[in-house]
Design an enzyme around this catalytic site. Structure first.
Site: not given
Ligand code: ARG
Length: 435
Positions: A155, A276, A282
């Site tokens: 999960h 980016s 980034k």
């Protein structure tokens, strides 16, 4: 001039021609088309259906066409109806009368069915090689960090400690099944349709076994109708390729997670990352996101093939020309994904300290704590409950199972002693499970 010009009193409208033509797609099979024709001509000459001299002219003429296309001396006419027509017409232009005898006892229907099989046989080998490369790359990455312990998840919640190597091993198992599926489909595909003719075979005394042997097929299609109308192998392969993409997509999703700041289990090499246009900080895992996204194309190709085939009466129907765009796209996509993923994984840096930190934080050794109480004689259900209480106490006190004092343990259950700290050590948990 069209192959069927005798029956028609008009040239095809340009729109008919453009719509009908498949040469932009099937020209990539020119080698297979020529190899198939060489085998067919050899067989025709061997059976005395054409003269040995014509057979020789055809074989030499085709070899020259193959060389000229490969060398860029001969350009495939983009207005040709398909690659089969282009090669046959070029051959006749070059060698005259003998070229007109090549298509004796053959139809484009068995010719195209043959070409696709020959072409996909190579494509299967290419994908199999790349799958082996990826397995090697994942194995090597696991071996580089044999002791790295990370949280195993269910999960997406921290569940039990595992080694990084064990996590990667799960992927190599999937890939090994993928290899089996491609090999299996390839084997079933390896049946020569040549000699099926348009649908009902031929009246010439051809030798189907000979052409099958010359082209390295295991057998030939006994049902000539099935020989020209079967595209099961495209669907089977597209299905195997779809599963490969499911696996690559799951691996990619994990890599996307792992290189986020939230996980930071790995760092991708700059050469396999992107930046980016606006955010200077980034470093993005575009390759893995594209692999995840491209899985959709391959599933779409499978759906295309199933839909094209599902309502077709026997035998050949022009709908089937759509098969090539779909199956070629599926192979191209899988190949480019594997080709890019392998070096990306080879160069990625693993950060075992961060994995270890994440593994230490989430009570992932709670099952082992309960198992420890079981070793002291408690029933598992009671041990499970007592450990749950210990975890609750840790959360209340801001402690971990490692840092909680023995007196607190004993407060929950008298059976706890010093040994619990050894039992819950992550290394021991992993070792005991043979991970
Ligand atoms: N371009 C066709 C295809 O890919 C070749 C077979 C054409 N046969 C025919 N009867 N029109 O399916």
């Amino acid at each position: 001039m069209k192959l069927w010009a005798g029956r028609f009193s008009k040239e095809a409208d340009k729109r008919t021609n453009d719509f009908n033509s498949s040469v932009s797609t099937d020209s990539r099979m020119y080698i297979q088309d020529i190899d198939g024709s060489v085998a067919h001509a050899t067989m025709l000459a061997a059976r005395g259906i054409i003269s040995a001299e014509d057979g020789m002219k055809i074989v030499l003429g085709l070899a020259q066409i193959k060389k000229d296309i490969t060398d860029g001396v001969l350009t495939i006419d983009p207005d040709a109806e398909d690659i089969h027509t282009f090669i046959e017409q070029t051959l006749t232009e070059r060698i005259g009368e003998a070229g007109k005898r090549l298509h004796t006892g053959r139809s484009r229907n068995d010719q195209v069915a043959l070409d696709i099989r020959l072409y996909l046989r190579n494509e299967c080998d290419a994908v199999l090689g790349l799958l082996h490369d990826l397995i090697k790359s994942l194995d090597a990455k696991g071996d580089e960090y044999p002791d790295a312990i990370m949280p195993g998840y269910t999960h997406l919640q921290r569940a039990q400690p595992i080694t990084f190597k064990a996590h990667l091993f799960a992927y190599t198992e999937m890939l090994r099944r993928d290899i089996g599926r491609v090999e299996d489909a390839k084997k079933r595909m390896n049946v020569s349709p040549l000699g099926s003719g348009a649908l009902a075979g031929t009246t010439y005394p051809i030798d189907r076994q000979l052409t099958a042997d010359l082209l390295d097929f295991d057998s030939y299609s006994v049902s000539t109708l099935d020989g020209v109308s079967d595209r099961d192998f495209c669907i089977e392969l597209a299905s195997a390729l779809s599963l490969i993409m499911v696996h690559l997509s799951r691996l990619s999703e994990e890599i996307v997670l792992w290189c986020s700041w939230e996980f930071k289990f790995i760092e991708l090499d700059d050469a396999f990352s992107t930046g980016s246009s606006i955010m200077p900080q980034k470093k993005n895992p575009d390759i893995t996101e594209l692999v995840r996204g491209k899985s959709g194309r391959v599933f779409g190709d499978l759906m295309t093939l199933l839909t094209v085939m599902k309502g077709l009466p026997l035998a050949y129907n022009k709908d089937m020309q759509e098969d090539k765009d779909a199956i070629f796209d599926a192979f191209d996509t899988v190949k480019i994904c594997l080709t890019t993923l392998v070096p990306m994984i080879d160069t990625m840096k693993v950060l075992p300290e961060n994995m270890r930190k994440a593994a230490a934080g989430g009570f992932i050794n709670a099952t082992d704590c309960a198992d420890y109480l079981v070793s002291k004689g408690l029933a598992f259900r009671d041990a499970y409950k007592a450990t749950g209480e210990v975890v609750a106490l840790c959360i209340k006190k801001g402690e971990t199972l490692e840092s909680l004092k023995l007196e607190d343990y004993k407060g929950v259950c008298e059976l706890f002693d010093d040994g619990v700290y050894e039992a819950i050590k992550l290394e021991n948990c992993v070792r005991r499970r043979g991970m």
